[in-house]
Design an enzyme around this catalytic site. Structure first.
Site, PDB file in Angstrom:
ATOM      1  N   LYS A 115       0.837  -1.121   0.034  1.00  0.00           N
ATOM      2  CA  LYS A 115      -0.076  -0.028   0.106  1.00  0.00           C
ATOM      3  C   LYS A 115       0.787   1.155   0.049  1.00  0.00           C
ATOM      4  CE  LYS A 115      -4.197  -1.766   2.110  1.00  0.00           C
ATOM      5  NZ  LYS A 115      -3.853  -3.374   2.157  1.00  0.00           N
ATOM      6  N   GLU A 199      -3.195   6.286   8.631  1.00  0.00           N
ATOM      7  CA  GLU A 199      -4.136   7.517   7.781  1.00  0.00           C
ATOM      8  C   GLU A 199      -5.092   7.912   8.624  1.00  0.00           C
ATOM      9  OE1 GLU A 199      -4.426   5.666   4.237  1.00  0.00           O
ATOM     10  OE2 GLU A 199      -6.468   4.648   4.742  1.00  0.00           O
ATOM     11  N   GLU A 276      -9.242   1.201  -6.079  1.00  0.00           N
ATOM     12  CA  GLU A 276     -10.298   1.201  -5.118  1.00  0.00           C
ATOM     13  C   GLU A 276     -10.469   2.589  -4.532  1.00  0.00           C
ATOM     14  OE1 GLU A 276     -10.643  -1.921  -2.453  1.00  0.00           O
ATOM     15  OE2 GLU A 276     -10.969  -3.497  -3.962  1.00  0.00           O
ATOM     16  N   GLU A 289      -6.428   1.530  -2.949  1.00  0.00           N
ATOM     17  CA  GLU A 289      -5.344   0.807  -3.327  1.00  0.00           C
ATOM     18  C   GLU A 289      -5.789   0.238  -4.777  1.00  0.00           C
ATOM     19  OE1 GLU A 289      -5.469  -2.891  -0.971  1.00  0.00           O
ATOM     20  OE2 GLU A 289      -7.735  -2.912  -0.798  1.00  0.00           O
ATOM     21  N   ASN A 291      -6.093  -3.400  -6.755  1.00  0.00           N
ATOM     22  CA  ASN A 291      -5.934  -4.850  -6.946  1.00  0.00           C
ATOM     23  C   ASN A 291      -5.560  -5.345  -8.161  1.00  0.00           C
ATOM     24  OD1 ASN A 291      -6.836  -5.582  -4.201  1.00  0.00           O
ATOM     25  ND2 ASN A 291      -8.716  -4.613  -4.708  1.00  0.00           N
ATOM     26  N   PHE A 349     -21.345 -14.661  11.405  1.00  0.00           N
ATOM     27  CA  PHE A 349     -20.859 -14.949  10.273  1.00  0.00           C
ATOM     28  C   PHE A 349     -19.759 -15.891  10.445  1.00  0.00           C
ATOM     29  CE2 PHE A 349     -22.731 -10.929   9.308  1.00  0.00           C
ATOM     30  CZ  PHE A 349     -23.419 -11.051   8.234  1.00  0.00           C
TER      31      PHE A 349
END
Length: 492
Positions: A115, A199, A276, A289, A291, A349
């Site tokens: 990143k 950040e 993104e 970022e 991908n 989940f």
């Protein structure tokens, strides 16, 4: 290329193989012992056993995968997503073996895989960035100084990874030490690199990603956006294209698309990739970022643009120019995708492993199911718990939503818990229907009790309907029959 090896499993392996077959290209499947009877193994023209079930001994073993390609005469390797798809070393070793890696060049994967390196690469291309520090740290005291400088809340993120791993939100100094320690530990465990960076945390963001395509001849286009804000544990569950706020702001859509194209040019990108962004409530967007692979949610882009992204990947890898320009591309209709995970939405989940005792997929116009399972198969514990992607398409968003409701209701899965009830909750929720939601949708709106209440309501409705049908049937079947004596009636 006349033959390619697909270095993956499940639905994405089948997805790639279907396009390859359409193009007249033979395919080679690879599989672990756990996937010996999987559909992707039977679909391919050839199949090679890599090894035991654990991915480290099968799908992640570079030597075995490359050797399988060489032994079968495959000319290229398509990595799908996950596993080795964003591994720069693998991309390099594929090329060193005289094979074609159907994806970006190693240097692009290397740059965008970190990143901080990605931020550095795009900084000269006028891409908006979230305020923060542009170097990796592990020092808590330094992190505290940065937090005071940019203001809380802050986000601690693993420099070497993604998928929500090694990520912690810190709301104030009191949470900093624990947040740093947990982020560093998780990053080290997941990526072998504990370096993190900090950040500013954008408090109410939407997660918007832009699909890009680039060839080897300097041509780069974007294929518009995908809305990916419905997430659990920082991982996407429901995606759609186009995004509601960008449809209301075409100038913003164009700006984000152009920024994505510049990101691709910053790393000399080749093939299909995704940039993104975070979009705040004031329509300011920030680079998140890139991908360097095909995304799980690529089908929604395919449906609104009519472009087969896997076909484009293969064509670019064999040196072809893009056959269209930015001006040739447009958005038609609306598409939604629900990731059907073997997870229990009523129990946090958590993974739900077992046998698909019943597995019946919905079908019909505007319904697409990408999966890699069949009724009777075991869902193994060794891999990602996603068993399918349910995608619907309509001329309007409302139409796509209604088709998704009907498709979810028609999907029959027994033996394991899935995220299908969660998907129905999402598409029925007013916040989602209105388009007024962000990445906090699950936190703000979802509870297991909400699904249970809905299920109970549906059961009551079903019981009432059954009672009405029974009563109607009883009246229909109750017929007075005269036997010669008016006072005697029998039920026939």
């Amino acid at each position: 290329m006349q033959k390619i090896l697909v270095a993956n499993r499940g639905e994405i392996a089948l997805r790639v193989m279907r396009t390859a077959r359409k193009m007249g290209i033979a395919t080679v499947a690879v599989y672990s012992e756990a996937d010996r009877g999987a559909p992707h193994v039977r679909f391919a023209e050839e199949a090679i056993l890599l090894g035991p079930a654990p991915s480290s001994q099968s799908y992640l073993d570079m030597d075995k995968v490359i050797q399988a390609a060489l032994d079968t005469g495959a000319e290229g390797i398509h990595p799908g997503y996950g596993f080795l798809s964003e591994n720069a070393e693998f991309s390099q070793r594929v090329e060193d073996a005289g094979l074609i890696f159907i994806g970006p060049k190693p240097h692009a994967i290397r740059i965008m895989g970190n990143k901080l390196a990605a931020k550095d690469a795009v900084s000269a291309y006028d891409i908006p960035m979230v305020p923060g520090i542009e170097e990796a740290i592990t020092d808590v005291e330094l992190a505290g100084q940065i937090g005071e400088q940019i203001g809380y809340p802050i986000l601690i993120k693993a420099a070497a990874g993604g998928g929500g791993k090694g990520m912690r939100i810190v709301n104030g100094p009191a949470e900093l030490k624990e947040g740093m320690e947990r982020a560093i530990s998780e990053a080290q465990s997941a990526f072998g690199d504990g370096a993190v960076f900090i950040e500013k945390y954008v408090t109410s963001p939407r997660h918007i990603e832009i699909q890009v395509l680039a060839d080897n001849h300097g041509n780069v286009v974007h294929l518009f956006e995908r809305e990916c804000s419905v997430q659990r544990r920082h991982q996407k569950v429901v995606e759609e294209a186009p995004s509601v706020p960008l449809s209301l702001a075409p100038a913003l859509r164009a700006q984000m698309g152009e920024a994505a194209v510049r990101c691709a040019k910053a790393c000399d990108y080749r093939g299909a990739g995704t940039v993104e962004f975070l979009l705040d409530d004031q329509n300011n967007f920030y680079f998140l970022e890139m991908n360097t692979r095909l995304q799980v949610e690529h089908p929604v882009t395919e449906l609104i643009t009519g472009v087969d992204l896997v076909e484009q990947q293969i064509k670019v890898a064999r040196g072809e120019r893009l056959a269209f320009t930015q001006e040739d591309l447009s958005i038609t209709g609306h598409a939604l995708e629900l990731r059907v995970y073997a997870e229990d939405p009523l129990d946090g989940f958590l993974p739900s492993i077992g046998t698909l005792e019943t597995y019946q997929k919905p079908s019909g116009e505007g319904i697409r199911v990408d999966d890699g399972f069949e009724e009777g198969m075991e869902v193994p514990i060794y891999y990602d718990p996603m068993i399918a992607k349910l995608i619907t398409y309509g001329a309007t968003r409302a139409e796509a939503l209604q088709k998704m409701r009907e498709a979810i209701d028609a999907y029959r899965v027994e033996g394991i818990a899935t995220t299908l009830p969660f998907g129905r909750f999402v598409v029925d929720h007013e916040a989602f229907i209105s388009g007024n939601f962000d990445t906090h949708f699950v936190k703000q709106h979802y509870t297991a009790e909400a699904i249970l209440e809905k299920q109970q309501d549906m059961e009551k409705i079903a019981a009432l309907a059954a009672a009405v049908i029974f009563e109607d049937s009883r009246r229909t079947l109750t017929v007075p029959v005269t036997t010669g004596e008016s006072w005697k009636n029998r039920i026939q």
